[in-house]
Structures are given as C-alpha cells and as structure tokens.
Design a protein around this motif. Sequence first.
Motif, short mmCIF file in Angstrom:
data_model
loop_
_atom_site.label_atom_id
_atom_site.label_comp_id
_atom_site.label_asym_id
_atom_site.label_seq_id
_atom_site.Cartn_x
_atom_site.Cartn_y
_atom_site.Cartn_z
N VAL A 1 0.95 -1.26 -0.04
CA VAL A 1 -0.02 0.09 0.09
C VAL A 1 0.81 1.28 0.14
O VAL A 1 1.88 1.17 0.56
N LYS A 2 0.66 2.23 -0.64
CA LYS A 2 1.27 3.45 -0.85
C LYS A 2 1.32 4.24 0.75
O LYS A 2 0.34 3.90 1.24
N LYS A 3 2.58 4.69 0.93
CA LYS A 3 2.69 5.27 2.35
C LYS A 3 1.58 6.29 2.44
O LYS A 3 1.10 6.51 3.69
N ASN A 4 1.23 7.21 1.70
CA ASN A 4 0.57 8.38 1.65
C ASN A 4 -1.15 7.62 2.14
O ASN A 4 -2.08 8.09 2.83
N THR A 5 -1.30 6.43 1.38
CA THR A 5 -2.80 6.02 1.37
C THR A 5 -2.96 5.31 2.96
O THR A 5 -3.76 5.60 3.37
N ALA A 6 -1.76 4.74 3.31
CA ALA A 6 -1.84 4.11 4.53
C ALA A 6 -2.17 5.35 5.39
O ALA A 6 -2.73 5.15 6.49
N SER A 7 -1.42 6.32 5.42
CA SER A 7 -1.39 7.49 6.41
C SER A 7 -2.78 8.18 6.45
O SER A 7 -3.39 8.46 7.40
N ARG A 8 -3.28 8.26 5.13
CA ARG A 8 -4.61 8.99 4.86
C ARG A 8 -5.64 8.19 5.70
O ARG A 8 -6.55 8.42 6.49
N LYS A 9 -5.59 6.64 5.53
CA LYS A 9 -6.68 5.69 6.17
C LYS A 9 -6.31 5.71 7.67
O LYS A 9 -7.42 5.81 8.37
N THR A 10 -5.45 5.71 7.90
CA THR A 10 -5.01 5.50 9.57
C THR A 10 -5.54 7.06 10.37
O THR A 10 -6.26 6.93 11.31
N ALA A 11 -5.30 8.31 9.53
CA ALA A 11 -5.73 9.39 10.14
C ALA A 11 -7.21 9.48 10.16
O ALA A 11 -7.66 10.06 11.20
N ARG A 12 -7.79 9.13 9.10
CA ARG A 12 -9.28 9.09 8.99
C ARG A 12 -10.12 8.28 10.33
O ARG A 12 -11.05 8.47 10.85
#
Length: 87
Positions: free
Chosen positions: A67-78
């Motif tokens: 998974v792209k790093k930004n995608t993982a960060s975005r999902k985690t943040a949400r």
Amino acid sequence: MANHKSAKKRITRNEAKRQSNKSVISALRTFVKKFETAFTSGNKEEASSAFNEAQSQLAKGSSKSLVKKNTASRKTARMAAKLKSMK
C-alpha cells in the motif's frame, strides 16, 4: 511464453508473490472493515482495539510497498479522527 529457464522461474516466482500479496491486502482490508463495523455499532472499546490492529497492519503493508505510504497514512488518520469523535 518464456523460452529461457530463468524466465520461466521468474514467472512462477512472480505468480507466487502475487498470490501472497493478494492475501495480505485482503486481510488488511478486513482489518479496516472490522474497525468500520465497530465504529458504526458504537462500541468504543471494540473500535479502539480494531483501530490498533488496523493501524499496525496498514503500517506493515506500507513498509512492504503493498500500500502506498500516503494511502496508509490517510486511512489511519481518518480512522483516528472517527475514533476520537466517539464519546
């Protein structure tokens, strides 16, 4: 179709890796979905434990480039924002 022995090996290795990645990504989606169901049910303790597991799996998936790093960060943040909104 491949003509060289090494190319044939590469095809089989690629397929094995693809199957492995597919199962890991599927499991990752399941963890995220578990959080979503716990969130909608309103159970904060269950949602918190599901969030921790999902966050861990997302981080692991991003470190292995599944998974792209930004995608993982975005999902985690949400997910964290949703968890924080539960009171």
